[in-house]
Write an enzyme that holds these catalytic residues in place. Structure first.
Site, PDB file in Angstrom:
ATOM      1  N   HIS A 322       0.807  -1.215   0.000  1.00  0.00           N
ATOM      2  CA  HIS A 322       0.000   0.000   0.000  1.00  0.00           C
ATOM      3  C   HIS A 322       0.841   1.266   0.000  1.00  0.00           C
ATOM      4  O   HIS A 322       0.384   2.303  -0.501  1.00  0.00           O
ATOM      5  CB  HIS A 322      -0.936   0.011   1.209  1.00  0.00           C
ATOM      6  N   GLY A 323       2.008   1.223   0.551  1.00  0.00           N
ATOM      7  CA  GLY A 323       2.819   2.436   0.569  1.00  0.00           C
ATOM      8  C   GLY A 323       4.182   2.201   1.197  1.00  0.00           C
ATOM      9  O   GLY A 323       4.357   1.313   2.035  1.00  0.00           O
TER      10      GLY A 323
END
Length: 478
Positions: A322-323
């Site tokens: 996700h990041g």
């Protein structure tokens, strides 16, 4: 270009729809080529410097896939080709998404000052995972020969390209090959427009409407107990309606072309366990992590202890997907821990007496929701320190300021909660099921229900009125 923009709704989408069905006069491949080119144009509006990277990724993966499908290679060279393909995809993803993160941690450990500034191509995580699944299945012998045009459209298909869902070749490419999708279907176009309108309403009215409250927890130095909870819950429901709205809009757009996208969102806040939550939230990512990470790691085939280890590894990598930040790693670790506890309770916990089944279900529902909210604090916060600060404020009822403003904000949160918890979701309203098809008889037998048409038109109208500013979908950044 955003789905929730006038230029997309009134210019791009109508032009692409008209061109797609008109291109059928020039052969079966013409609509596919047209849609692939339109998808590249869509991508180039906000990411034109990275169009070449996307095209290079498609060419690279198609070539490796062709080698794996052709079966001209023996076992060892085929495995080498798979290794090169997957490694190449992960290397590109690592350079663009994680180089800055790794450099920052290197600098922190060794007191250096190396600077790496690399722009993140929008959608790179989605089209990379999509192609990795293609290569792995090609190696397993589960992929047929596909034309380059069909493969290119599979990767670039604009309803999913920016923020998912993560598509699977066996679901999509046969639809691109079919002649049925190249003729306009009035019922599919109507239902697609209705679903798109519902999604637009969720995004511009619900998600964007509650967004200002998020700042109460995350954009001020020391929020009170009630402000911290209001802000955290506001983000919880903003993300819910933002992602749900995008998923609906993507499905609706695709239906207008006669193409069915997989369901990606199924009322996750109605879940009564974390296991259930992950069957409902970002469903295509959950399936990818299960099939291409958790199962290859060994899944639950080597004992319960290793099962928990595999769950933790899968969710840690899912968080990192996700990041590139420690906040996402902690978010993934929390969900990994939640899943381990949930599976341990299923395996070792005492059975629930029948007379307590209903209250136990309510308690499970509330505990699941609370666990999800706590994890979202890390997902939203700019740093671990910020997340811990917000959680500290949420755990300090001694600092409460509950005035008229907070009462109104709490009422707003309660309305959002009631909708997320008790209202039917889009697929229940229109009949779009988990098998990518409408429930009921075949398409030609569908009946147009007036209340659905009027409701969809109202949602579309209010959604259009809600377009007031540049408002990206939250999952665009992943």
């Amino acid at each position: 270009m955003l789905f929730n923009s006038y230029s997309f709704i009134f210019v791009f989408l109508p032009v692409v729809l008209f061109g797609y069905f008109a291109a059928g006069r020039f052969g079966a491949q013409a609509p596919v080529v047209w849609l692939a080119l339109a998808s590249l144009v869509f991508y180039s509006f906000s990411n034109w410097p990275f169009v070449a990277l996307l095209l290079g990724s498609i060419a690279f993966n198609y070539l490796v896939g062709w080698l794996l499908i052709s079966r001209r290679l023996r076992a060892a060279p085929r495995f080498a080709a798979l290794t090169v393909g997957v490694s190449g995809d992960l290397m590109v993803l690592g350079i663009f998404k994680y180089a800055g993160f790794l450099t920052a941690n290197f600098n922190a450990i060794f007191s250096t000052s190396v600077v790496v500034n690399i722009l993140l191509p929008v959608g790179i995580s989605f089209y990379t995972f999509t192609q990795i699944a293609f290569l792995v299945d090609a190696y397993r012998g589960k992929v047929a020969h596909y034309a380059l045009a069909h493969f290119a459209l599979f990767v670039t298909y604009f309803p999913h390209l920016i923020a998912g869902p993560i598509l699977h070749h066996r679901d999509m490419i046969p639809q691109f090959e079919s002649d049925d999708t190249k003729r306009p279907n009035p019922r599919l176009m109507l239902y697609g427009l209705i679903i798109f309108g519902i999604g637009l309403f969720k995004k511009t009215v619900f998600a964007d409407g509650i967004q200002p409250l998020v700042a109460l927890a995350f954009n001020q130095a020391s929020p009170s107990f009630d402000q911290a909870w209001i802000g955290a819950l506001a983000y919880t429901f903003q993300l819910y309606f933002d992602f749900s709205g995008y998923s609906d809009m993507a499905i609706g757009i695709s239906l207008m072309f006669g193409i069915f996208l997989p369901l990606n969102f199924n009322s996750p806040y109605q879940a009564t366990s974390i296991i259930d939550f992950w069957r409902r939230w970002h469903m295509t990512l959950s399936q990818f992590l299960r099939d291409y990470l958790y199962v290859p790691l060994g899944g639950n085939r080597h004992g319960r202890l290793l099962r928990y280890v595999n769950l933790m590894i899968t969710m840690l990598l899912g968080g990192l997907w996700h990041g590139a930040a420690w906040t996402f790693v902690v978010w993934g670790a929390l969900h990994g821990l939640y899943l381990c506890i949930n599976h341990a309770w299923v395996n070792y916990g005492p059975p629930t007496p029948e007379r307590l089944a209903r209250p136990a279900g309510v308690v499970a529902f509330l505990l699941t929701f609370l666990a999800v909210v706590v994890a979202w604090v890390f997902f939203r916060a700019d740093s671990l320190a910020s997340a811990l600060s917000v959680l500290s404020d949420m755990a300090d009822p001694g600092r409460i300021v509950f005035g008229p403003t907070e009462m109104a904000q709490s009422l707003m949160i309660a309305i959002y909660a009631a909708i997320a918890w008790f209202a039917p979701n889009t697929q229940a309203i229109v009949g779009y099921d988990h098998k990518n098809r409408f429930v009921g008889e075949n398409v030609s037998a569908w009946r147009v229900r007036p209340w659905l048409v009027y409701g969809g038109a109202a949602a579309f109208a209010f959604g259009i009125l809600g377009i007031q500013r540049h408002s990206e979908f939250i999952y665009f950044r992943f």
